[in-house]
Design a protein around this motif. Structure first.
Motif, PDB file in Angstrom:
ATOM      1  N   GLN A 161       0.909  -1.262  -0.001  1.00 50.86           N
ATOM      2  CA  GLN A 161       0.129  -0.121   0.020  1.00 50.86           C
ATOM      3  C   GLN A 161       0.848   1.138   0.113  1.00 50.86           C
ATOM      4  N   TYR A 162       1.965   1.235   0.180  1.00 50.70           N
ATOM      5  CA  TYR A 162       3.026   2.355   0.523  1.00 50.70           C
ATOM      6  C   TYR A 162       4.058   2.446  -0.934  1.00 50.70           C
ATOM      7  N   MET A 163       3.787   1.437  -1.872  1.00 54.95           N
ATOM      8  CA  MET A 163       4.739   1.342  -2.909  1.00 54.95           C
ATOM      9  C   MET A 163       3.843   1.904  -4.132  1.00 54.95           C
ATOM     10  N   PRO A 164       4.472   3.193  -4.840  1.00 55.25           N
ATOM     11  CA  PRO A 164       3.858   3.483  -5.952  1.00 55.25           C
ATOM     12  C   PRO A 164       3.689   2.529  -7.124  1.00 55.25           C
ATOM     13  N   PRO A 165       2.911   2.577  -8.100  1.00 52.95           N
ATOM     14  CA  PRO A 165       2.511   1.774  -9.127  1.00 52.95           C
ATOM     15  C   PRO A 165       3.861   2.050 -10.008  1.00 52.95           C
ATOM     16  N   ASP A 166       4.231   0.722 -10.430  1.00 49.25           N
ATOM     17  CA  ASP A 166       5.168   0.531 -11.581  1.00 49.25           C
ATOM     18  C   ASP A 166       6.820   0.634 -10.964  1.00 49.25           C
ATOM     19  N   TYR A 167       6.897   1.041  -9.599  1.00 51.82           N
ATOM     20  CA  TYR A 167       7.949   1.258  -9.061  1.00 51.82           C
ATOM     21  C   TYR A 167       8.570  -0.373  -8.448  1.00 51.82           C
ATOM     22  N   ILE A 168       9.753  -0.545  -8.493  1.00 49.80           N
ATOM     23  CA  ILE A 168      10.457  -1.824  -8.020  1.00 49.80           C
ATOM     24  C   ILE A 168      11.761  -1.823  -7.498  1.00 49.80           C
ATOM     25  N   SER A 169      12.189  -2.661  -6.474  1.00 56.63           N
ATOM     26  CA  SER A 169      13.429  -2.697  -6.089  1.00 56.63           C
ATOM     27  C   SER A 169      14.304  -3.431  -7.041  1.00 56.63           C
ATOM     28  N   ASN A 170      15.435  -2.741  -7.342  1.00 62.61           N
ATOM     29  CA  ASN A 170      16.243  -3.620  -8.134  1.00 62.61           C
ATOM     30  C   ASN A 170      17.753  -3.692  -7.524  1.00 62.61           C
ATOM     31  N   GLY A 171      17.791  -3.822  -6.221  1.00 60.41           N
ATOM     32  CA  GLY A 171      18.969  -3.838  -5.335  1.00 60.41           C
ATOM     33  C   GLY A 171      19.954  -2.851  -5.446  1.00 60.41           C
ATOM     34  N   THR A 172      19.388  -1.616  -5.858  1.00 60.47           N
ATOM     35  CA  THR A 172      20.528  -0.397  -5.933  1.00 60.47           C
ATOM     36  C   THR A 172      20.412   0.280  -4.631  1.00 60.47           C
ATOM     37  N   ALA A 173      20.879  -0.249  -3.476  1.00 58.90           N
ATOM     38  CA  ALA A 173      20.848   0.246  -2.106  1.00 58.90           C
ATOM     39  C   ALA A 173      22.407   0.955  -2.060  1.00 58.90           C
ATOM     40  N   GLU A 174      22.448   1.901  -1.632  1.00 61.54           N
ATOM     41  CA  GLU A 174      23.449   2.762  -1.568  1.00 61.54           C
ATOM     42  C   GLU A 174      24.215   3.147  -0.131  1.00 61.54           C
ATOM     43  N   VAL A 175      25.401   3.341   0.343  1.00 60.45           N
ATOM     44  CA  VAL A 175      25.868   3.688   1.478  1.00 60.45           C
ATOM     45  C   VAL A 175      25.348   5.197   1.825  1.00 60.45           C
ATOM     46  N   ALA A 176      25.075   5.421   2.968  1.00 56.18           N
ATOM     47  CA  ALA A 176      24.571   6.672   3.518  1.00 56.18           C
ATOM     48  C   ALA A 176      23.433   7.055   2.697  1.00 56.18           C
ATOM     49  N   LEU A 196      13.962   3.116  -5.350  1.00 52.72           N
ATOM     50  CA  LEU A 196      12.908   2.332  -5.790  1.00 52.72           C
ATOM     51  C   LEU A 196      12.888   3.181  -7.270  1.00 52.72           C
ATOM     52  N   VAL A 197      12.902   2.385  -8.483  1.00 51.29           N
ATOM     53  CA  VAL A 197      12.827   2.874  -9.745  1.00 51.29           C
ATOM     54  C   VAL A 197      11.644   2.432 -10.334  1.00 51.29           C
ATOM     55  N   ASP A 198      11.029   3.600 -11.330  1.00 50.82           N
ATOM     56  CA  ASP A 198       9.962   3.282 -12.330  1.00 50.82           C
ATOM     57  C   ASP A 198      10.230   2.602 -13.297  1.00 50.82           C
ATOM     58  N   GLN A 199      10.334   1.235 -13.475  1.00 52.53           N
ATOM     59  CA  GLN A 199      10.437   0.387 -14.591  1.00 52.53           C
ATOM     60  C   GLN A 199       9.987   0.680 -15.914  1.00 52.53           C
ATOM     61  N   THR A 200       8.678   1.666 -15.850  1.00 55.69           N
ATOM     62  CA  THR A 200       8.141   2.156 -17.275  1.00 55.69           C
ATOM     63  C   THR A 200       8.983   3.645 -17.684  1.00 55.69           C
ATOM     64  N   SER A 201       9.838   4.275 -16.856  1.00 55.16           N
ATOM     65  CA  SER A 201      10.776   5.377 -17.088  1.00 55.16           C
ATOM     66  C   SER A 201      11.486   5.128 -18.420  1.00 55.16           C
ATOM     67  N   PRO A 202      11.550   6.353 -19.324  1.00 52.52           N
ATOM     68  CA  PRO A 202      12.367   6.027 -20.553  1.00 52.52           C
ATOM     69  C   PRO A 202      13.525   5.386 -20.700  1.00 52.52           C
ATOM     70  N   GLU A 203      14.275   5.787 -19.569  1.00 55.17           N
ATOM     71  CA  GLU A 203      15.743   5.414 -19.419  1.00 55.17           C
ATOM     72  C   GLU A 203      15.792   4.043 -19.504  1.00 55.17           C
TER      73      GLU A 203
END
Length: 342
Positions: free
Chosen positions: A232-247, A252-259
């Motif tokens: 319920q707190y996750m925006p539509p089309d967003y996924i976690s792809n493991g891009t977790a970063e120090v500090a 969470l990225v929009d998999q439909t975004s053009p890039e």
């Protein structure tokens, strides 16, 4: 204050003269279509009146639309009530600072970062400020390209008028300049800026340690960062792809975004997460995009932010993010706008 108000009379009188010469027709602002100025020339319009780019002489006034338009076009004044500002931080040949515009009921109208055009000149030429590095391969040396994250970071306080307003979940802001971008390779590895607006307190963010997992992240902290966010707190089309970063936390990225579909990255919107909670909101924008705004090859605009069903932390959340070059002030703004209470 009397002197400051008197010093603003000239631009108001000049604007009235311009409006009269225009025969009562509303004038378009730089970078805007005439549709944005309204069809009723006598409609009351709130602007922040100023004769310079200094924030010391800003005054909120209400003018007829026909007078407001030329004031905005030919003076450093800007639309909406006057902003409150956070303390500036130096970058390039200029500064970065936060700003917020609130209505009379203390609802946020805009929360963002403002910086003059010279900020984009003489930018850092190294990959990182080395604040967040880790010898991942254990060879006794730090490779700035693969073992440091965050680029050059600039923590920024939000205006006190904003953080003391009711229902505002944001605690602080962070801008990162990335000389050669960052991963994933082929997606975000172009020169760009990250504009973070944190819900997570800075002291908690600072405890996210460096290590050998994810993007130079402590493995225990990586596991915490990548815990799933409830649906319920996750925006539509967003996924976690493991891009977790120090500090920082997870991205969470929009998999439909053009890039993500073979289109060169120019701008996007990221949600951050840590320990199953949304921790920051982040417009991410290339330097080339800003350069295009000031040259006229790109246009000012606002872009929709995909909304979750609800936010765990109640408060005001933006439905759009906006990127503008203000020719009358020779500066750029990156802002969150069109707030809705969740």
């Amino acid at each position: 204050m009397a002197r400051s108000l008197n010093s603003l009379r000239r631009p108001v009188l000049a604007a009235a003269a311009v409006a009269a010469m225009a025969g009562g027709a509303a004038l378009a602002l730089p970078g805007q279509s005439t549709a944005t100025t309204g069809s009723n020339p006598t409609q009351p319009t709130t602007i922040c009146l100023t004769g310079s780019t200094s924030t010391a002489t800003e005054v909120t006034v209400t003018l007829p639309q026909v007078a407001a338009d030329p004031v905005l076009a030919y003076t450093p004044s800007y639309a909406g009530p006057c902003a409150s500002y956070g303390a500036p931080s130096s970058l390039g040949n200029g500064t970065l600072r936060t700003f917020a515009q609130l209505d009379s009921a203390q609802k946020p109208l805009a929360i963002g970062i403002v910086f003059p055009k010279p900020t984009l000149q003489n930018l850092p030429t190294t990959m990182t400020d080395q604040h967040h590095c880790y010898d991942v391969d254990g060879n006794g040396q730090i490779d700035e390209h693969t073992e440091c994250m965050g680029g050059h970071e600039f923590p920024l306080p939000l205006p006190g008028a904003l953080t003391s307003a009711p229902g505002v979940p944001y605690k602080w802001a962070l801008v990162n300049f990335n000389l050669m971008g960052h991963g994933p390779e082929g997606i975000y590895d172009v020169q760009h800026f990250d504009f973070h607006f944190y819900i997570q307190p800075k002291a908690e963010r600072d405890q996210i340690r460096a290590g050998s997992c994810g993007l130079v992240m402590n493995c225990d902290d990586f596991a915490t960062a990548t815990k799933p966010v409830p649906a319920q707190y996750m925006p539509p089309d967003y996924i976690s792809n493991g891009t977790a970063e120090v500090a920082m936390g997870n991205h969470l990225v929009d998999q439909t975004s053009p890039e993500w579909h073979n289109v060169l990255f120019t701008k996007t919107f990221i949600y951050g997460a840590y320990d199953s909670k949304i921790s920051f909101l982040e417009p991410m924008i290339t330097k080339a995009y800003f350069d295009g705004l000031s040259s006229g090859s790109n246009t000012n605009g606002c872009f929709p932010i995909k909304q979750p069903q609800s936010f765990e932390v109640a408060g005001w959340y933006p439905q759009d993010y906006c990127i503008r070059y203000r020719a009358n002030r020779d500066d750029y703004t990156v802002s969150m706008e069109n707030f809705k209470h969740s």
